[in-house]
Design an enzyme around this catalytic site. Structure first.
Site, PDB file in Angstrom:
ATOM      1  N   ASP A  55      -5.860   1.924  -2.999  1.00 19.32           N
ATOM      2  CA  ASP A  55      -6.999   1.732  -2.090  1.00 19.32           C
ATOM      3  C   ASP A  55      -7.326   3.041  -1.368  1.00 19.32           C
ATOM      4  O   ASP A  55      -8.335   3.137  -0.676  1.00 19.32           O
ATOM      5  CB  ASP A  55      -6.746   0.599  -1.090  1.00 19.32           C
ATOM      6  CG  ASP A  55      -5.645   0.905  -0.080  1.00 19.32           C
ATOM      7  OD1 ASP A  55      -4.807   1.798  -0.342  1.00 19.32           O
ATOM      8  OD2 ASP A  55      -5.594   0.235   0.972  1.00 19.32           O
ATOM      9  N   SER A  79       0.824  -1.212   0.000  1.00 17.68           N
ATOM     10  CA  SER A  79       0.000   0.000   0.000  1.00 17.68           C
ATOM     11  C   SER A  79       0.861   1.267   0.000  1.00 17.68           C
ATOM     12  O   SER A  79       1.555   1.536  -0.972  1.00 17.68           O
ATOM     13  CB  SER A  79      -0.960  -0.029   1.185  1.00 17.68           C
ATOM     14  OG  SER A  79      -1.949   0.959   1.065  1.00 17.68           O
ATOM     15  N   ASP A 139      -1.286   1.011  -4.142  1.00 17.55           N
ATOM     16  CA  ASP A 139      -2.276   0.054  -4.658  1.00 17.55           C
ATOM     17  C   ASP A 139      -3.635   0.691  -4.911  1.00 17.55           C
ATOM     18  O   ASP A 139      -4.596  -0.010  -5.233  1.00 17.55           O
ATOM     19  CB  ASP A 139      -2.428  -1.125  -3.700  1.00 17.55           C
ATOM     20  CG  ASP A 139      -2.991  -0.713  -2.336  1.00 17.55           C
ATOM     21  OD1 ASP A 139      -2.776   0.443  -1.941  1.00 17.55           O
ATOM     22  OD2 ASP A 139      -3.631  -1.551  -1.680  1.00 17.55           O
ATOM     23  N   ASP A 177      -2.176   6.026  -3.548  1.00 20.55           N
ATOM     24  CA  ASP A 177      -0.992   5.383  -2.987  1.00 20.55           C
ATOM     25  C   ASP A 177      -0.603   4.218  -3.897  1.00 20.55           C
ATOM     26  O   ASP A 177      -1.053   4.127  -5.036  1.00 20.55           O
ATOM     27  CB  ASP A 177      -1.252   4.937  -1.551  1.00 20.55           C
ATOM     28  CG  ASP A 177      -2.424   3.973  -1.446  1.00 20.55           C
ATOM     29  OD1 ASP A 177      -3.208   3.874  -2.405  1.00 20.55           O
ATOM     30  OD2 ASP A 177      -2.557   3.301  -0.407  1.00 20.55           O
TER      31      ASP A 177
END
Length: 451
Positions: free
Chosen positions: A237, A96, A235, A233
């Site tokens: 999410d 992440s 990934d 960020d």
């Protein structure tokens, strides 16, 4: 936290604690736990992601589980693909917002919700026992590749409808969002300019989207007179937002705005957030007829409470949002489209933000080894009554002490070797004074326990 899993799956420095050998065991454990069915797997852009992904795949195949490899994929795309392909589970290889030397393994259930601590504990028990299911040669799982990006974008377009067209600057942070987010916004009819859109594991900026890391996005929005800046960020999410004036919109403000918009869009109900969220959300949502429910930090805790209460929206003051009408996976890409819809319906963010109560929020990270965290928290719990005068205490995740005009949260990070202090106060002077006192307390405890 367990031996391997923290608040967001496994997240460690690559080839130190997180090795291909451990990734193989996670695959074997997950396959042993599931016994049958399909698993979707995707990864972010980190240099170690393919290595770890292939190790997890090998473990799954060895247990007879069929695998659908969607390759480079933001976390929300994996969550979407689980339902698209009717899989039993999903796996994301990502750390992440952590620095590039980290990576992680996160497991999702068939509804797109992260594995709960109980399920992760079951996986840990299987790993520790080494009692893995291993099938004969003629029952080894099959491996297929797929690319669900088109279906994902089309599904969002069915949910989000813009009447106008906007100039959008997207900073993908060299992460997995770069292969989806710009394309989605073009399909929405927007003019898109991208920054850091090369999907490289050598990240140009700090991955956590915040005011410090998004200075270039702020400048670009201002110079181009854009309507909005969007940041992700590693990934995707999470979503960070820069307003039409080129100013980063603090997460507390965006959390309130989008939660309020969800109430207007889907009707009154409960908003789920975490113990590190401030007073502004409560005040703003109360005016709109909603109710705020708090839980421990982490998207899985938010998702669990959303299901439990039939909530309208769940979000953390880190840009991690869950829209249960869409999916139980935190989705920074869908969230960015939702922000555009909010602008389209209600007006510029800079203007909307004026209606959100303003308090002073401060955050501090203090280095602390994972081995010391529990001892540090126990000692802080003993000392807090002597150091602070407060009216309420919340201990569902860390220690949060409150008065009517301030609160402080002491909490060990579940993903990094640090202690976190988060606080909010009605004035800057009060906030600075409280942070100095809280920081001195944590540092002195760590020093005493380290000697």
């Amino acid at each position: 936290m367990g031996r391997y899993f923290g608040t967001s799956g496994i997240r460690e420095v690559v080839n130190e604690k997180l090795t291909p050998e451990l990734a193989l065991k996670v695959g074997l454990a997950l396959g042993t736990y599931l016994q049958e069915g399909k698993v979707v797997i995707g990864c972010d852009t980190r240099t170690s992601s393919v290595m770890l992904k292939n190790a997890v795949i090998s473990g799954l195949l060895a247990t007879g589980i069929d695998v659908i490899d969607i390759g480079l994929a933001p976390t929300p795309l994996t969550g979407f693909a689980i339902r698209l392909y009717n899989a039993e589970a999903g796996v994301t290889i990502t750390a992440s917002h952590n620095p590039p030397q980290y990576n992680g393994i996160k497991v999702w259930d068939r509804d797109g919700m992260a594995y709960t601590p109980d399920k992760e504990h079951e996986l840990e028990k299987i790993i520790e026992s080494g009692n893995f299911r291993r099938v004969p040669w003629n029952e080894v799982g099959t491996l297929k590749t797929a690319n669900p990006r088109k279906e994902y974008i089309e599904a969002i377009l069915r949910e989000i409808n813009l009447k106008g067209s906007y100039t959008v600057v997207i900073d993908a942070g060299n992460g997995a969002g770069s292969i989806v987010s710009p394309y989605l916004h073009r399909e929405l009819g927007n003019r898109v300019i991208t920054l850091n859109s090369d999907p490289s594991g050598f990240f140009v900026r700090e991955l956590e989207p915040n005011k410090e890391s998004l200075s270039m996005l702020e400048k670009t929005v201002k110079v181009l007179n854009a309507d909005i800046g969007i940041a992700h960020d590693g990934d995707a999410d999470r979503v960070g937002v820069v307003d039409e004036n080129g100013e980063f919109v603090e997460y507390e403000v965006m959390l309130s705005l989008i939660a309020g918009y969800m109430l207007k869009k889907y009707g009154k109900g409960k908003i789920v957030t975490t113990v590190d969220a401030g007073f502004a959300l409560d005040d703003y949502i109360r005016e709109l007829g909603g109710e705020v429910v708090r839980t421990r930090v982490g998207d899985v805790a938010v998702a669990e409470e959303l299901v439990k209460h039939g909530g309208v929206f769940g979000g953390e003051p880190s840009g991690t949002w869950i829209m249960p009408q869409w999916n139980l996976t935190p989705d920074g890409i869908f969230a960015s489209a939702l922000v555009l819809e909010m602008i389209d319906r209600l007006g510029p963010i800079g203007e909307l933000a004026k209606d959100v109560p303003k308090y002073v929020t401060l955050r501090k990270k203090i280095p602390c080894s994972n081995e010391l965290k529990n001892k540090v928290m126990n000692k802080i719990a003993d000392l807090i009554p002597r150091e602070f005068s407060y009216e309420r205490i919340i201990t569902i995740d860390g220690i949060r002490i409150e008065n009517d005009d301030w609160w402080i949260l002491f909490r060990p990070s579940g993903t990094e070797p640090i202690m976190r202090i988060t606080l909010e106060a009605h004035t800057e002077e009060m906030a600075e004074r409280l942070m100095k006192k809280a920081e001195n307390l944590v540092k002195s405890v760590i020093k005493d326990l380290s000697s």
